[in-house]
Each structure stands twice: as C-alpha cells, then as structure tokens.
Design an enzyme around this catalytic site. Structure first.
Site, PDB file in Angstrom:
ATOM      1  N   ARG A 242      21.504  17.134 -19.580  1.00 47.33           N
ATOM      2  CA  ARG A 242      21.482  18.054 -20.716  1.00 47.33           C
ATOM      3  C   ARG A 242      21.506  19.512 -20.256  1.00 47.33           C
ATOM      4  O   ARG A 242      22.023  20.390 -20.904  1.00 47.33           O
ATOM      5  CB  ARG A 242      20.181  17.824 -21.451  1.00 47.33           C
ATOM      6  CG  ARG A 242      20.047  17.716 -22.902  1.00 47.33           C
ATOM      7  CD  ARG A 242      21.168  18.009 -23.774  1.00 47.33           C
ATOM      8  NE  ARG A 242      21.466  16.984 -24.698  1.00 47.33           N
ATOM      9  CZ  ARG A 242      20.725  16.641 -25.736  1.00 47.33           C
ATOM     10  NH1 ARG A 242      19.622  17.277 -26.000  1.00 47.33           N
ATOM     11  NH2 ARG A 242      21.098  15.681 -26.522  1.00 47.33           N
TER      12      ARG A 242
ATOM     13  N   LYS B  82       2.939   7.369 -37.232  1.00 49.57           N
ATOM     14  CA  LYS B  82       3.469   6.643 -36.089  1.00 49.57           C
ATOM     15  C   LYS B  82       2.544   5.465 -35.793  1.00 49.57           C
ATOM     16  O   LYS B  82       1.327   5.631 -35.764  1.00 49.57           O
ATOM     17  CB  LYS B  82       3.536   7.610 -34.894  1.00 49.57           C
ATOM     18  CG  LYS B  82       4.622   7.302 -33.916  1.00 49.57           C
ATOM     19  CD  LYS B  82       4.978   8.471 -33.017  1.00 49.57           C
ATOM     20  CE  LYS B  82       5.929   7.967 -31.949  1.00 49.57           C
ATOM     21  NZ  LYS B  82       6.620   9.034 -31.247  1.00 49.57           N
TER      22      LYS B  82
ATOM     23  N   GLU C  49      15.282  20.529 -22.486  1.00 50.45           N
ATOM     24  CA  GLU C  49      15.607  20.563 -21.060  1.00 50.45           C
ATOM     25  C   GLU C  49      16.339  21.845 -20.670  1.00 50.45           C
ATOM     26  O   GLU C  49      16.113  22.406 -19.591  1.00 50.45           O
ATOM     27  CB  GLU C  49      16.446  19.345 -20.670  1.00 50.45           C
ATOM     28  CG  GLU C  49      15.699  18.013 -20.694  1.00 50.45           C
ATOM     29  CD  GLU C  49      15.527  17.419 -22.088  1.00 50.45           C
ATOM     30  OE1 GLU C  49      16.062  17.984 -23.063  1.00 50.45           O
ATOM     31  OE2 GLU C  49      14.840  16.379 -22.207  1.00 50.45           O
TER      32      GLU C  49
HETATM   33  C1  LIG Z   1      17.262  14.922 -24.382  1.00 52.51           C
HETATM   34  C2  LIG Z   1      16.111  13.967 -24.419  1.00 52.51           C
HETATM   35  N1  LIG Z   1      14.942  14.310 -23.839  1.00 52.51           N
HETATM   36  C3  LIG Z   1      13.890  13.449 -23.868  1.00 52.51           C
HETATM   37  C4  LIG Z   1      13.999  12.244 -24.489  1.00 52.51           C
HETATM   38  C5  LIG Z   1      12.846  11.232 -24.454  1.00 52.51           C
HETATM   39  N2  LIG Z   1      12.340  10.953 -25.803  1.00 52.51           N
HETATM   40  C6  LIG Z   1      12.675   9.829 -26.461  1.00 52.51           C
HETATM   41  S1  LIG Z   1      11.973   9.728 -27.954  1.00 52.51           S
HETATM   42  C7  LIG Z   1      11.154  11.173 -27.732  1.00 52.51           C
HETATM   43  C8  LIG Z   1      10.239  11.685 -28.798  1.00 52.51           C
HETATM   44  C9  LIG Z   1      10.931  11.770 -30.092  1.00 52.51           C
HETATM   45  O1  LIG Z   1      10.031  12.249 -31.054  1.00 52.51           O
HETATM   46  P1  LIG Z   1      10.495  12.391 -32.537  1.00 52.51           P
HETATM   47  O2  LIG Z   1      11.856  12.961 -32.595  1.00 52.51           O
HETATM   48  O3  LIG Z   1       9.445  13.117 -33.285  1.00 52.51           O
HETATM   49  O4  LIG Z   1      10.610  10.897 -33.038  1.00 52.51           O
HETATM   50  P2  LIG Z   1       9.458   9.801 -33.216  1.00 52.51           P
HETATM   51  O5  LIG Z   1       9.546   8.885 -32.048  1.00 52.51           O
HETATM   52  O6  LIG Z   1       8.144  10.492 -33.305  1.00 52.51           O
HETATM   53  O7  LIG Z   1       9.807   9.097 -34.470  1.00 52.51           O
HETATM   54  C10 LIG Z   1      11.451  11.732 -26.491  1.00 52.51           C
HETATM   55  C11 LIG Z   1      10.898  12.993 -25.973  1.00 52.51           C
HETATM   56  C12 LIG Z   1      15.240  11.913 -25.061  1.00 52.51           C
HETATM   57  N3  LIG Z   1      15.450  10.745 -25.660  1.00 52.51           N
HETATM   58  N4  LIG Z   1      16.266  12.794 -25.022  1.00 52.51           N
END
Ligand SMILES: Cc1ncc(C[n+]2csc(CCOP(=O)(O)OP(=O)(O)O)c2C)c(N)n1
Length: 607
Positions: free
Chosen positions: A381, A275, A353
């Site tokens: 959610r 990342k 959630e």
């Molecule tokens: C239901 C929901 N909860 C929380 C989020 C906030 N959120 C956006 S990106 C993220 C992290 C995603 O991590 P990952 O899937 O590993 O992808 P990366 O950004 O590391 O590539 C979160 C928690 C969201 N988008 N949707």
C-alpha cells in the site's frame, strides 16, 4: 428453518420481521459453533448478521451490488447466498475463502482483503452500470476503522458530490478496528452516537414535512447546527446522512435501507453494531483477540516471529530509545506489550500505511530512531511513500516486515510474496531476513546501531523453535555478510530465513556434500562469498519463498554474468502465480516448494 437448505437470498422476501430475527439468531449460533472449529473472523461477522439479512431482504443481489470493505465480515452473505455447506472447509486448502471471492458466487462482486477499497469500487460499479445502462443499486459496507483509510476518503470526496450516480454507504460503526479505533474520525463518530435524540426528531420531520420545506430547513439547520453543534462531516461532503441506527434491529435497518433506495443522492447510513455480538468474551474484548480466531486444533507451541521481534525491540530499549509507528496491527504484530510498557514511544496510526511511512520518514529526518512494523502485504500500500520519502531520501527507518512468505489461511490477498522484489527496486534499501531468534536480535541491533540506510528485517508468520524471554535477549554485532550453515564441495544451496531448514533437511536426507548458505543480507549481496562458491564451478540452488522477479536470484545471475561464471544454477520460488488460502504446508507442496520438490530439483542439478 434449516439453514442448510438456503440456496439463494430470495426466500427472505416473504419473511416477517419476527422470522428474520429468529433467522439471525440461528445464523449467530451457527457461526459461533462453526468458527470455533475452523477459525476465522469471529467478532466482525457476529456484528453484521442483522445488517446483511436486512440488505438481502431489501435489495436484489446480484443485480444490486454489495461491496464489503476488507471482505472479512461477509460470512452471513455467504450463508444467504447458498454456501453454508462449505463452512466446515472455511479458510482451508481448496475450501471456502474467508473473504469475498469472485469464483465462489455471482453474489461476490468485489474482492479485496486490503482495507479502504470498497468506496472506490462502489464508484466503479455505479459508473459501469451507468455506461452499460444496467439497473441496480450499489451498496458498500465500510467499518469505522476502514473508513478512516486514505483511499476511503479519496472516494468519499468524489461520491458525495457526483450527481451522475447514487451510492449507498453503510458505515458499520462498532468503535473497533482490530483493536480500538483511533483518531479524530473515531471521536467524531462518538459525537454522532450521542446525537440520537436529534436524529430521531430529524427522522420525524422527514416523514411529515414536504420536500421544499425540508430543503429550506436543511439549509437553516446546517447553519444552525454548525453554530450549535459543529457540522456533520458526511453532510458537508454532500451525502444525506442517516443515523445513528441500531445495527441489530432488523426492522429499523429495513426501514432505513428502503428509504435510502428512494433518496436521489448518495447516502451514508451510520449503523451502530456490537463486535462479537452473542459471544460473551468477544463482546467484552477491547483488545482484538476475537477479531480473528485460530482453528482449535492448530495451536502451535513456541512463540511467533512477530513476538520475537517485539520482545527484541523491548529489550533493545535499554540500548537505544526507538519510536514505533503501528498501522492498526498491534494485536497481530504482537506489539500490545510494547505499547503498554513504552506508551510515549508508540503510536497506533490506524489503517494508514501510507501515512505511517511518510511520518516515519520525517521522524527519521529529525534523527529519531523509528521502527515501522508492516505486514508484507500491507507494505505494498505504501510503495510510493517508502520509495519516495524513505528510500530516495535515504532515511534511516527500520522496517519490521511481518508475515513475509506464504501466509496460509488468509489467502491470496494477504500473501507476503512481493516485498523482496518491491524493496529490491528501491535505492539505498538494505534487506535482511534472520534465520533464527538470535539472528533476529542481532539484525535489529545492526539495523539501528550500524546502519544509516533504510533497513528491512523480514520475518514469516510462523512459530520459532525456542521460546525466548525478555531477559534472555542479548545483542551482538553482526557482519553484513552471508554465513555457511554447512560446508561442502558438490553444490551450494542458498536461501534466507527459516526456509533454510528445508535445505538443511534435504542435505541431511540426501547425504549431500553441500554448502548451505544463509543469505541473511538479501540486499546487498555478499560478493566475496559468491566468488568463493562460484569458483568451485559446482551447481547452485537459490530457494526463495517469494516471487523471484527482482529478488535475490536475478541479482546472483547478474553477478555471474558480470564476472563470467557459468555454474549451473536453479531457482525455486513462487513467481507469477496466485497462492490461494489453505494450510501452509499444502501451499508449499502445491507450488513445488516443499521438501520433496527441493530434493527433485537437487537431483536434476546434480545429474
Ligand atoms: C490496508 C490494510 N491494512 C490492514 C489491514 C488489516 N485489517 C483487517 S480488518 C482490520 C480492521 C477493520 O476494522 P473495521 O473497518 O472497523 O471493520 P470491523 O472488523 O470492525 O467490522 C484491519 C486493520 C487490512 N485488511 N488492510
């Protein structure tokens, strides 16, 4: 090459691996420079550049469909599909969206914004193609945190053993959610990462041995590996697992994606990425500060509402020990300090959630005081869990509903416009919104000390006026009533939260002799005050920065009809429209919710 000339991804097909690598470097430099000006999801996008180049090299979008879970990591996809010239407008009013967007391009075939949807959507795409007899692959990119989401697992459970369709799942593993990934899936992936040598040998066997021997060996291997190493969860679910692969090695990615195309079952391609790759601070970030960065010029003074609530809760620990269940948003919700200071009263449960809500319910049943911070949009959610496990059973959970109202740059998938309606439908729920920092502390105190029902404190994304520090915070008893911020005879202006400032401003500018009423308890309503103002027969304006379907306004109408009041009443709200990304003030204006719109409505009410 000149990135500005890119119209569609076809140009990639004739490029050599070395040229693709150079292209990745150019895109990386562009993104670092561009995002530092506009803001946006920096780290996730720096990690997916090589992957997306390889995907567009191997597959033919839009015939082959790409699905990006959440959709925040697809900037390179936007560039390769001809949108680089719009990057200076990224996340701004009428500009390029920060997520996948159906209206922007035929190459964007899945919009989300909420995590965990890509694999269900992948199954949908694959079945649709089958029914319509259309060619093309379905390729979903899912992060190591999003794959732990309940929805992802519901889809994983089906896709692996569905012999009618074949999907390609790219598990983009950077060991990070926004902050560190949590839970046993994350640990399992760490174990896979340490199996690289084994994987290399497996790759070799697959090249040199015929299929029937491979199948036989695969069975023996599963037994043997189960005995020796514990099994691979994806293989157990019916997928061919390929990986771990270096997600920044374009040549390796192309080789493995081409192989995945030929496999006659669904594949999980496990890639390891970094990342923030190419940006030193983002690479070293273990907290999540660089997951999303703000526009350089938009840094506001003061502290955020999220920080106010988090500080209040820290201060409140002197009065009562409370437990925080955090679904993956510690950074945005400003709970990193709380987690550090009270590690035994804090649990990050990941992007979960639904799980968080049910867990909170059962803790509350055991009389543990629980605080559950949820962004308004992500609370959606957990509708069922909040409804069934918390509201129905009247469990005393205190919710911090963050990002309530218009959220600005994240746009339509992230708007906090429906939580009031959602919570209003739920029996036993008490819904509140503080006007200022002082009221926030007092509502928190009230929620834990004076309430026995599920209790919502909602607060917006913005900044509060006065900076507060931990030792300044005092808690006072608060009555579950509305209050007058100003008193007057000619009309009553009702709202809750910082929106009240707009009404105060209108009152001042228009020299109104008006009540400005702080309806800090959105549910239940303050009937005594309503009788008081209705009896004056003067007009009423109810201003709500959310959808008014099932919010405060219809409750006031119901009250009026029950008691036979006939005052003129007008609602200002954001109902039945989709609010796009853009500057907060622009969005208020666009949806007739800004100061000048308030004044116009007041003029009509008074005419
Ligand atoms: C239901 C929901 N909860 C929380 C989020 C906030 N959120 C956006 S990106 C993220 C992290 C995603 O991590 P990952 O899937 O590993 O992808 P990366 O950004 O590391 O590539 C979160 C928690 C969201 N988008 N949707």
């Amino acid at each position: 090459m000149n990135l500005n000339d890119i119209k569609d991804p076809n140009f990639l097909k004739t490029m050599k691996p070395k040229e693709l690598k150079t292209l990745a470097g150019e895109i990386r430099s562009f993104l670092i420079e561009s995002i530092s000006e506009t803001g946006g999801h920096l780290s996730s996008n720096l990690g997916t550049i090589e992957l997306i180049i390889a995907m567009h090299y191997v597959f033919n979008s839009p015939e082959d469909v790409f699905l990006f879970d959440v959709g925040h990591q697809a900037y390179t996809h936007k560039i390769l599909t001809g949108r680089i010239n719009q990057f200076q407008t990224l996340r701004q009013t009428d500009g390029l969206s920060g997520y996948m967007n159906y209206q922007e391009s035929v190459h964007d075939q899945w919009e989300s914004g909420h995590a965990g949807t890509a694999l269900s959507a992948l199954l949908g795409i694959l079945y649709a193609k089958k029914i319509k007899n259309e060619p093309g692959f379905g390729v979903a990119v899912v992060g190591d945190a999003s794959i732990t989401n309940g929805m992802s697992f519901e889809a994983l459970n089906l896709l692996g053993t569905d012999h009618l369709v074949q999907g390609i799942v790219i598990l983009n593993d950077n060991e990070m959610s926004i902050s560190k990934s949590v839970g046993s899936i994350s640990k399992t992936l760490t174990r896979f990462r340490s199996m690289k040598l084994f994987i290399k040998m497996k790759r070799l066997w697959q090249i040199i041995l015929p299929n029937f021997i491979l199948n036989f060996l695969s069975r023996v291997k599963r037994g043997l590996r189960g005995f020796l190493q514990r099994q691979n969860i994806f293989e157990d679910l019916g997928y061919m697992y390929v990986g771990p692969i270096d997600g920044h090695d374009i040549k390796g990615l192309i080789y493995n994606l081409e192989r995945a195309q030929k496999v006659k079952k669904s594949v999980v391609l496990h890639i390891i990425t970094e990342k923030g790759k190419g940006h030193t601070e983002a690479e070293q970030d273990t907290i999540g500060t660089f997951h999303g960065v703000s526009k350089a010029s938009s840094m506001q003074k003061g502290i955020s509402w999220s920080e106010v609530i988090s500080l209040d809760l820290e201060a409140f620990q002197k009065i009562k020990k409370t437990f925080v269940i955090m679904p993956a948003m510690a950074v945005g919700a400003k709970f990193m300090n709380f987690a550090k200071h009270f590690p035994d009263r804090y649990l990050d449960v990941g992007i979960a959630e639904e799980h968080a809500a049910t867990m909170a319910a059962s803790m509350a049943h055991q009389c543990i005081p629980v605080f559950l911070p949820l962004y308004a949009t992500f609370a959606q959610r957990a509708f069922d869990q909040i409804m069934n496990d918390i509201a129905r059973s009247d469990h005393h959970v205190v919710f911090g509903i963050d990002r309530a109202g218009i959220v600005g740059e994240d746009g339509s998938t992230h708007q906090g416009l429906y939580d009031v309606s959602m919570f209003y439908t739920m029996p036993n729920m008490v819904i509140t919104m503080p006007y200022n920092e002082k009221e926030a502390a007092n509502l928190l105190y009230y929620g834990f000390m004076k309430q026995k029902h599920p209790f919502v404190i909602r607060y917006p994304r913005g900044i509060v006026q006065n900076r507060i520090s931990l030792d300044e915070i005092e808690f006072e008893a608060i009555d579950p009533t509305w209050t007058y911020l100003e008193k007057g005879q000619d009309l009553s202006l009702i709202s809750y939260g910082p929106s009240l400032d707009l009404l105060l401003q209108a009152r001042l500018d228009m020299h109104l002799d008006a009540n400005v009423i702080n309806a800090r308890f959105i549910k239940p309503i303050d009937e005594n005050m309503l009788h008081e103002i209705m009896k004056k027969r003067s007009p009423i304006l109810v201003y709500e920065e959310c959808s008014n379907t099932g919010s405060l306004y219809p409750q006031i109408l119901k009250f009026m009809s029950t008691h036979g009041y006939t005052n003129r009443i007008q609602s200002m709200s954001i109902t039945d429209v989709i609010v796009k990304h853009g500057h907060y003030q622009d969005m208020l204006k666009k949806h007739d919710m800004d100061l000048s719109s308030v004044k116009k409505v007041i003029e009509v009410l008074q005419s």
